[in-house]
Design a protein around this motif. Sequence first.
Motif, PDB file in Angstrom:
ATOM      1  N   UNK A  63       0.836  -1.201   0.000  1.00 32.48           N
ATOM      2  CA  UNK A  63       0.000   0.000   0.000  1.00 32.48           C
ATOM      3  C   UNK A  63       0.876   1.259   0.000  1.00 32.48           C
ATOM      4  N   UNK A  64       1.958   1.223   0.760  1.00 30.56           N
ATOM      5  CA  UNK A  64       2.862   2.384   0.808  1.00 30.56           C
ATOM      6  C   UNK A  64       3.531   2.621  -0.541  1.00 30.56           C
ATOM      7  N   UNK A  65       3.985   1.552  -1.178  1.00 32.15           N
ATOM      8  CA  UNK A  65       4.621   1.687  -2.491  1.00 32.15           C
ATOM      9  C   UNK A  65       3.606   2.169  -3.523  1.00 32.15           C
ATOM     10  N   UNK A  66       2.364   1.684  -3.433  1.00 33.35           N
ATOM     11  CA  UNK A  66       1.311   2.147  -4.346  1.00 33.35           C
ATOM     12  C   UNK A  66       1.073   3.645  -4.163  1.00 33.35           C
ATOM     13  N   UNK A  67       1.106   4.109  -2.917  1.00 32.88           N
ATOM     14  CA  UNK A  67       0.929   5.541  -2.643  1.00 32.88           C
ATOM     15  C   UNK A  67       2.078   6.354  -3.239  1.00 32.88           C
ATOM     16  N   UNK A  68       3.287   5.858  -3.080  1.00 29.74           N
ATOM     17  CA  UNK A  68       4.450   6.536  -3.675  1.00 29.74           C
ATOM     18  C   UNK A  68       4.264   6.608  -5.194  1.00 29.74           C
ATOM     19  N   UNK A  69       3.815   5.512  -5.791  1.00 38.08           N
ATOM     20  CA  UNK A  69       3.578   5.482  -7.236  1.00 38.08           C
ATOM     21  C   UNK A  69       2.522   6.479  -7.679  1.00 38.08           C
ATOM     22  N   UNK A  70       1.468   6.632  -6.885  1.00 38.57           N
ATOM     23  CA  UNK A  70       0.410   7.594  -7.234  1.00 38.57           C
ATOM     24  C   UNK A  70       0.946   9.026  -7.260  1.00 38.57           C
ATOM     25  N   UNK A  71       1.960   9.301  -6.436  1.00 40.39           N
ATOM     26  CA  UNK A  71       2.515  10.649  -6.358  1.00 40.39           C
ATOM     27  C   UNK A  71       3.667  10.883  -7.332  1.00 40.39           C
ATOM     28  N   UNK A  72       4.060   9.862  -8.038  1.00 41.31           N
ATOM     29  CA  UNK A  72       5.179   9.953  -8.973  1.00 41.31           C
ATOM     30  C   UNK A  72       4.658  10.357 -10.362  1.00 41.31           C
ATOM     31  N   UNK A  73       5.319  11.276 -11.063  1.00 41.96           N
ATOM     32  CA  UNK A  73       4.897  11.594 -12.434  1.00 41.96           C
ATOM     33  C   UNK A  73       4.960  10.337 -13.318  1.00 41.96           C
ATOM     34  N   UNK A  74       3.975  10.151 -14.157  1.00 37.13           N
ATOM     35  CA  UNK A  74       3.876   8.937 -14.981  1.00 37.13           C
ATOM     36  C   UNK A  74       5.130   8.684 -15.813  1.00 37.13           C
TER      37      UNK A  74
END
Length: 173
Positions: A63-74
Amino acid sequence: MPAEIAAIERLLKAGKSKVRRNRIWEQICAENGGLMPYWADLQLPESWQDSVILYRGHRENARSVAEIGRNQPAQKLAWFYDFDPAGQALALDQAKGSTLVPEKWQEFGCHTPFNQPKTYRKHSAALRRLKARASGEFLAIAEHMEDEELALMQEHMVLRRVPLITLAIVPNS
């Protein structure tokens, strides 16, 4: 253990001269934590050579890594999954960034020594899901996997130093 130490030393030496503040680094999220000692062996595209690589983990970590991914530019986000129907369906599920696939994916098939057709056969539902949502090169990959009963695990691609490329994930493909 010596290979792990050497990999860490290479990463630290390379990182010392390249760390810059206020930079958004390319980020790769890997599915398999067993790759950690071998991350220096990943054959990444040139523009991804200095990426931060995260292990996806399980439960809370995932879940934490998914959150980091959501905040990362595509354009600075890539996912590294097994090159099989389940892995590429997971990549499409991310709806953002790119997935890392073998550069010459068309050359891999049922004849590939490290192909795992038994694993492929367990992914019939994932293949249907992938084909229903895929278009363009993703669809061509899905059809190739189906024709060749293709399932290449991350660790096998890394250990064999298979060159990887990024394939953009288009939301709602």
